[in-house]
Design an enzyme around this catalytic site. Sequence first.
Site, short mmCIF file in Angstrom:
data_model
loop_
_atom_site.label_atom_id
_atom_site.label_comp_id
_atom_site.label_asym_id
_atom_site.label_seq_id
_atom_site.Cartn_x
_atom_site.Cartn_y
_atom_site.Cartn_z
N GLU A 56 -40.83 56.56 -57.52
CA GLU A 56 -41.34 57.68 -58.29
C GLU A 56 -41.87 58.70 -57.26
O GLU A 56 -42.68 58.35 -56.39
CB GLU A 56 -42.48 57.23 -59.20
N ARG A 92 -44.46 41.57 -54.25
CA ARG A 92 -44.69 42.79 -53.48
C ARG A 92 -45.41 42.44 -52.18
O ARG A 92 -46.04 41.39 -52.07
CB ARG A 92 -45.45 43.83 -54.29
N LYS A 115 -49.92 53.75 -54.14
CA LYS A 115 -49.90 55.20 -54.00
C LYS A 115 -51.14 55.83 -54.61
O LYS A 115 -51.68 56.80 -54.09
CB LYS A 115 -48.63 55.78 -54.61
P1 ATP Z 1 -47.46 51.99 -55.98
O1 ATP Z 1 -48.20 50.88 -56.64
O2 ATP Z 1 -47.74 52.10 -54.52
O3 ATP Z 1 -47.58 53.29 -56.68
P2 ATP Z 1 -45.00 51.74 -57.26
O4 ATP Z 1 -44.35 50.44 -57.53
O5 ATP Z 1 -45.66 52.42 -58.38
O6 ATP Z 1 -45.96 51.53 -56.03
P3 ATP Z 1 -42.58 53.16 -56.99
O7 ATP Z 1 -42.33 54.49 -56.42
O8 ATP Z 1 -42.39 52.98 -58.43
O9 ATP Z 1 -44.04 52.75 -56.57
O10 ATP Z 1 -41.79 52.05 -56.19
C1 ATP Z 1 -40.44 52.12 -55.82
C2 ATP Z 1 -39.96 50.73 -55.52
O11 ATP Z 1 -40.71 50.16 -54.47
C3 ATP Z 1 -40.13 49.84 -56.73
O12 ATP Z 1 -38.95 49.10 -56.91
C4 ATP Z 1 -41.29 48.98 -56.37
O13 ATP Z 1 -41.19 47.74 -56.97
C5 ATP Z 1 -41.19 48.90 -54.84
N1 ATP Z 1 -42.50 48.65 -54.24
C6 ATP Z 1 -43.62 49.37 -54.41
N2 ATP Z 1 -44.66 48.81 -53.76
C7 ATP Z 1 -44.18 47.71 -53.15
C8 ATP Z 1 -44.76 46.69 -52.32
N3 ATP Z 1 -46.04 46.70 -52.00
N4 ATP Z 1 -43.96 45.71 -51.88
C9 ATP Z 1 -42.65 45.68 -52.20
N5 ATP Z 1 -42.05 46.60 -52.97
C10 ATP Z 1 -42.80 47.61 -53.45
MG MG Z 2 -44.56 53.03 -60.05
#
Ligand code: ATP
Ligand code: MG
Length: 568
Positions: A37, A263, A273
Amino acid sequence: MTTTDSASSPSFIRNIILEDLKANKNDGRVVTRFPPEPNGYLHIGHAKSICLNFGLAVENKGICHLRFDDTNPGKEDVEYVESIKSDVRWLGFDWGDHLYYTSDYFERLYDYAVELIKKGEAYVCSLSREETREYRGTLTEPGRDSQYRGRSAEENLDLFERMRAGEFEDGSHVLRAKIDMASPNLNMRDPTLYRIRRVPHHRTGEKWCIYPLYDFSHCLSDSIEGITHSICTLEFEDNRPLYDWVLDELNVDCHPKQIEFARLNLSFTVLSKRKLVELVRQGHVTAWDDPRMPTISGLRRRGYTPEALRDFCERIGVAKRDSMVDMALLEHCVRQDLNKKTPRVMAVLRPLRVVIENYPRDLVEELDAINNPEDASMGSRKVPFSRVLNIEQDDFQEDPPKKFFRLAPGREVRLRYAYFVTCVRVVKDEQTGEVVELHCTYDPQTRGGDSPDGRKVKGTLHWVSAAHALEAEVRLYDHLFTKPNPGDEKDGTDFKTCLNPDSLEALTSCRVEPCLKGAAPRSRYQFERLGYFCVDSKDSSDEKLVFNRTVTLRDTWAKIEKAQKKKR
Ligand code: ATP
Ligand code: MG
């Protein structure tokens, strides 16, 4: 603290894909996607997901899409889109022509929603937010049906069209799936599919005022793109029934398999984020690419290499349960990589003046120094030596403890690549008593740092020639947080309460070897005995060099590993 999960065992996801290939599912195709995102910069947790998704595609001669999951206007921005693209490229991955945006599917997603309404599988609900929450029930109690659940398909269609046309206020209606308010899985209790938000979108502008939610848009975007394996993090495990429900109800051609993995959590930092945005907005760090940040851009600016990050992601492996990875492992990976690649130079961070009393006043010698003892092909360079030098303040002690093998009154040490010197006099500031200058003598017979009579010295110091050295600022970093798990806010403490006040130490009167003149931004060096450093990409200039310490030379990971082996 768990460390590496499975450096050698192949990941369970790899096995699932191999099984699918063996069974000739998806006509032998492997299509994955990385779906960020664009609401912030990528962090090292994302690097894990990128390495996994792009890596599996490469391994299986498949493709990996980069898809911006941009369904949440207001929080998203083109700045983030651009940073994400450059971070993925920098990590060494290529999406080819496969760059997509969920917002490009808005029209198709709308049509799918209409289809669900027509089938009687979705309805417009006009409960308030609070009522909706109240009606949802809890983990132990079933939910209650909304009184709007019984609306006819015609009425729903009409309302949904008018939602799109902008006739209603934000929050006054939503579109919900009609599933089961008594489901033990809360995600299945008539989840919201669309909501009204009159917020301009960074790509579609004012065209839309209703936006699909993740559970509706994600599975359908995967399906539209012909994704075969939709890999996501563990917290989406309970959303999988909904992922499958939407695709089953709509009877689409492509129904990807959702697979969840744990994760990445990394000690002494936060990987979310939302929290990282907070650190930037509130000025706890200078920017997204502050070298203390766990963002890919921060690590890049700090001097990390893509090779080191990929190696790290490979080593931590992919597992099905959450764990915390030790920051020391990440540092170990970058050390391993930089050790092979970086030239050695000498730099003095906290200079102490040294006068070599018996060295001719006008003489300057050019001494040979090896660029990298690990790699002879990197050659050697000349280092100027003269009567006045700088050494590190803490390489001298007037009254040294037993194990201090560096310089002290009357003691002889080696100056790297140069001579043996003996401290003969200490000059102090009369007022403060602080040591401001040392007087030494050198032994001309020891040129190059070897004594012809086999005399031994215990210490070897780095140094620079005062008249030839360049001025530099050097920034030393420590963990951004003082607690190993700052993200753990279970006891109600805000993660920012354990920010480390000493995470940055900027030393502004350092001296570096003259060979660093004009050093390019981002170029990396080992400063002998001090660690790996890189030229800062933003603040360094020809007038004043600025270096970031990437990592020290002390490999705590090697020690941890040794101790673990012993235990076993
Ligand atoms: P955040 O919690 O940091 O906002 P998010 O999952 O909301 O992370 P996205 O932009 O939706 O952020 O993530 C893009 C991809 O990266 C998704 O498939 C998510 O599962 C993966 N991802 C995000 N954080 C991690 C992490 N700590 N370890 C492994 N994969 C991750
Ligand atoms: Mg997300």
